[in-house]
Enzyme design. Structure first.
Site, PDB file in Angstrom:
ATOM      1  N   ASP A 103      40.617  39.976  41.173  1.00  0.00           N
ATOM      2  CA  ASP A 103      40.034  38.760  41.712  1.00  0.00           C
ATOM      3  C   ASP A 103      38.634  39.074  42.213  1.00  0.00           C
ATOM      4  O   ASP A 103      38.327  40.214  42.561  1.00  0.00           O
ATOM      5  CB  ASP A 103      40.881  38.177  42.841  1.00  0.00           C
ATOM      6  CG  ASP A 103      40.621  36.688  43.070  1.00  0.00           C
ATOM      7  OD1 ASP A 103      39.931  36.050  42.246  1.00  0.00           O
ATOM      8  OD2 ASP A 103      41.103  36.151  44.078  1.00  0.00           O
ATOM      9  N   GLY A 104      37.810  38.043  42.218  1.00  0.00           N
ATOM     10  CA  GLY A 104      36.461  38.136  42.740  1.00  0.00           C
ATOM     11  C   GLY A 104      36.216  36.978  43.675  1.00  0.00           C
ATOM     12  O   GLY A 104      36.853  35.932  43.568  1.00  0.00           O
ATOM     13  N   GLU A 121      34.415  38.515  39.586  1.00  0.00           N
ATOM     14  CA  GLU A 121      35.624  38.406  38.759  1.00  0.00           C
ATOM     15  C   GLU A 121      35.581  39.423  37.626  1.00  0.00           C
ATOM     16  O   GLU A 121      36.569  40.120  37.358  1.00  0.00           O
ATOM     17  CB  GLU A 121      35.759  36.993  38.189  1.00  0.00           C
ATOM     18  CG  GLU A 121      35.996  35.909  39.210  1.00  0.00           C
ATOM     19  CD  GLU A 121      37.435  35.788  39.690  1.00  0.00           C
ATOM     20  OE1 GLU A 121      38.287  36.617  39.315  1.00  0.00           O
ATOM     21  OE2 GLU A 121      37.694  34.850  40.461  1.00  0.00           O
ATOM     22  N   ASP A 125      42.726  35.078  37.672  1.00  0.00           N
ATOM     23  CA  ASP A 125      42.630  33.632  37.838  1.00  0.00           C
ATOM     24  C   ASP A 125      41.267  33.116  37.375  1.00  0.00           C
ATOM     25  O   ASP A 125      40.932  31.959  37.590  1.00  0.00           O
ATOM     26  CB  ASP A 125      42.925  33.212  39.283  1.00  0.00           C
ATOM     27  CG  ASP A 125      41.921  33.758  40.291  1.00  0.00           C
ATOM     28  OD1 ASP A 125      40.902  34.357  39.894  1.00  0.00           O
ATOM     29  OD2 ASP A 125      42.161  33.586  41.499  1.00  0.00           O
ATOM     30  N   HIS A 139      45.527  31.302  44.106  1.00  0.00           N
ATOM     31  CA  HIS A 139      46.018  30.739  45.371  1.00  0.00           C
ATOM     32  C   HIS A 139      47.328  29.979  45.181  1.00  0.00           C
ATOM     33  O   HIS A 139      47.549  28.934  45.782  1.00  0.00           O
ATOM     34  CB  HIS A 139      44.950  29.854  46.010  1.00  0.00           C
ATOM     35  CG  HIS A 139      43.627  30.527  46.106  1.00  0.00           C
ATOM     36  ND1 HIS A 139      43.375  31.545  47.003  1.00  0.00           N
ATOM     37  CD2 HIS A 139      42.493  30.367  45.382  1.00  0.00           C
ATOM     38  CE1 HIS A 139      42.132  31.965  46.840  1.00  0.00           C
ATOM     39  NE2 HIS A 139      41.579  31.275  45.869  1.00  0.00           N
ATOM     40  N   ASP A 195      42.762  38.703  46.191  1.00  0.00           N
ATOM     41  CA  ASP A 195      41.874  37.748  46.850  1.00  0.00           C
ATOM     42  C   ASP A 195      41.513  38.239  48.251  1.00  0.00           C
ATOM     43  O   ASP A 195      40.338  38.209  48.636  1.00  0.00           O
ATOM     44  CB  ASP A 195      42.541  36.364  46.919  1.00  0.00           C
ATOM     45  CG  ASP A 195      41.663  35.349  47.617  1.00  0.00           C
ATOM     46  OD1 ASP A 195      40.583  35.031  47.083  1.00  0.00           O
ATOM     47  OD2 ASP A 195      42.047  34.875  48.703  1.00  0.00           O
TER      48      ASP A 195
END
Length: 164
Positions: A12-13, A50, A73, A123, A133
């Protein structure tokens, strides 16, 4: 020949302000082993983080030709591979593409393994995605809020905002 187990790479970024302080988070799982990584920059974008998360995860793999399942994501990253955008960008010499420095770096490491990309909803309670995250936010905006100084993102180019 000794068969190695598959590697599960969760990434994740995050960027606060986009552009703004940003970070990446990585969770690598292989068998019973797990590794977490993160890092941040004072000025960057969400898409850069990301993609950098995937790069950092792939670069951490210690053997060649690994079976890797990337869970992200980021539609930007997943679609670039699964929809063939990266191949088109390569054919065009990365002209008018955002983040060409990272896509070149990704291309070099991506070829070393057998990688499958899987999009997951962010999320949405996925434990590894939620952990990534938290790592990304803590490494970027969280670090700034805590008074830590972050390095510049050497490839961040504010002029890329005009690119398609």
């Amino acid at each position: 020949m000794n068969q190695r187990p598959p590697i599960y790479l969760y990434t994740d970024g995050a960027s606060s302000g986009n552009p703004g302080p940003g970070g990446y988070g990585v969770v690598l799982k292989c068998g019973d082993a797990m590794k977490e990584m993160s890092g941040g920059f004072i000025q960057t974008t969400n898409n850069r983080m990301e993609l950098l998360a995937v790069i950092k995860g792939l670069e951490a793999i210690k053997w060649e030709n690994a079976e890797v399942h990337v869970y992200s994501d980021s539609s930007y990253v997943v679609n670039a591979i699964n929809k063939g955008w990266l191949e088109n960008w390569q054919r065009k010499g990365f002209a008018k593409v955002k983040n060409p420095d990272l896509w070149l770096r990704f291309s070099a490491i991506y070829k070393r393994h057998r990688v499958a990309f899987h999009w997951i909803k962010g999320h949405a309670g996925h434990p590894e995605n939620e952990r990534c995250d938290r790592l990304a936010v803590e490494a970027g905006a969280g670090a700034v809020a805590a008074g830590k100084s972050l390095p510049p993102d050497p490839g961040y180019n504010p002029d890329e905002a005009t690119l398609i």
